[in-house]
Structure formats: structure tokens, C-alpha cells
Design an enzyme around this catalytic site. Sequence first.
Site, PDB file in Angstrom:
ATOM      1  N   LEU A   1     -58.342  -4.105   0.688  1.00 46.09           N
ATOM      2  CA  LEU A   1     -59.588  -3.530   0.175  1.00 46.09           C
ATOM      3  C   LEU A   1     -60.476  -4.677  -0.294  1.00 46.09           C
ATOM      4  O   LEU A   1     -60.589  -4.964  -1.473  1.00 46.09           O
ATOM      5  CB  LEU A   1     -59.298  -2.544  -0.962  1.00 46.09           C
ATOM      6  CG  LEU A   1     -60.476  -1.732  -1.490  1.00 46.09           C
ATOM      7  CD1 LEU A   1     -61.134  -0.929  -0.378  1.00 46.09           C
ATOM      8  CD2 LEU A   1     -60.027  -0.805  -2.597  1.00 46.09           C
ATOM      9  N   HIS A   2     -61.085  -5.366   0.658  1.00 43.42           N
ATOM     10  CA  HIS A   2     -61.939  -6.509   0.336  1.00 43.42           C
ATOM     11  C   HIS A   2     -63.359  -6.045   0.041  1.00 43.42           C
ATOM     12  O   HIS A   2     -63.637  -4.849   0.021  1.00 43.42           O
ATOM     13  CB  HIS A   2     -61.875  -7.556   1.458  1.00 43.42           C
ATOM     14  CG  HIS A   2     -62.282  -7.045   2.800  1.00 43.42           C
ATOM     15  ND1 HIS A   2     -63.545  -7.174   3.295  1.00 43.42           N
ATOM     16  CD2 HIS A   2     -61.568  -6.377   3.747  1.00 43.42           C
ATOM     17  CE1 HIS A   2     -63.615  -6.629   4.505  1.00 43.42           C
ATOM     18  NE2 HIS A   2     -62.425  -6.129   4.793  1.00 43.42           N
ATOM     19  N   ALA A   3     -64.247  -6.973  -0.194  1.00 47.51           N
ATOM     20  CA  ALA A   3     -65.587  -6.677  -0.720  1.00 47.51           C
ATOM     21  C   ALA A   3     -66.390  -5.663   0.093  1.00 47.51           C
ATOM     22  O   ALA A   3     -66.947  -4.728  -0.478  1.00 47.51           O
ATOM     23  CB  ALA A   3     -66.391  -7.963  -0.876  1.00 47.51           C
TER      24      ALA A   3
ATOM     25  N   ALA B   1     -64.850  -2.108  -0.002  1.00 44.48           N
ATOM     26  CA  ALA B   1     -64.880  -1.659  -1.409  1.00 44.48           C
ATOM     27  C   ALA B   1     -66.300  -1.251  -1.795  1.00 44.48           C
ATOM     28  O   ALA B   1     -66.497  -0.267  -2.504  1.00 44.48           O
ATOM     29  CB  ALA B   1     -64.366  -2.755  -2.330  1.00 44.48           C
TER      30      ALA B   1
END
Length: 85
Positions: free
Chosen positions: A14-16, A19
Site C-alpha cells: 500500500l504505497h503512496a 493509498a
Amino acid sequence: MKSFCYTVIDELGLHARPAGFLAKEAAKYKSSVHVSKNGKKADCTRLFSLMGLAVKQGEIITFMIDGEDEEEACAALEAFCRNNL
């Protein structure tokens, strides 16, 4: 209160970017939306709160939705996860 679990399949976790999209999706609803992982809880509408969970590929996150439009929010967020995470 509605809830569901989801196993993150994105190789980056769940990276930037996802997210941010998730926070935007959760903000569309009047219900409060929280995500938890290993006892840590985050407000799903807050990008840095989500990033603080440090969710990696293969980890299970639990969504908890509570409020007047929880049915609609739960269905939409589950679909969002399947298509984006």
C-alpha cells in the site's frame, strides 16, 4: 458496523499512489472508515495515517465502516481494493 478483510496483492504494498486513491475513495462517504493491520488502526481518509501502517504485499488489512451509508461504502471499498490493491 460493516467490515471486511483484504489481502494486498500489489507487489509494492500500500504505497503512496494507491493509498492516496484509497483515501479519496473513503472520503466520498459519510461513514467513518478505518483500516487496521496487526493491531494498528488508521483513519482511511488520511493519507499519512494509511502510510503509517506500512502495508506490504501479502499482508491482510481489515476495513471497518460505521455510519449511515456503511452498506454502500463497504461494497464500493471492497470493489476498489480488488481493482487497485
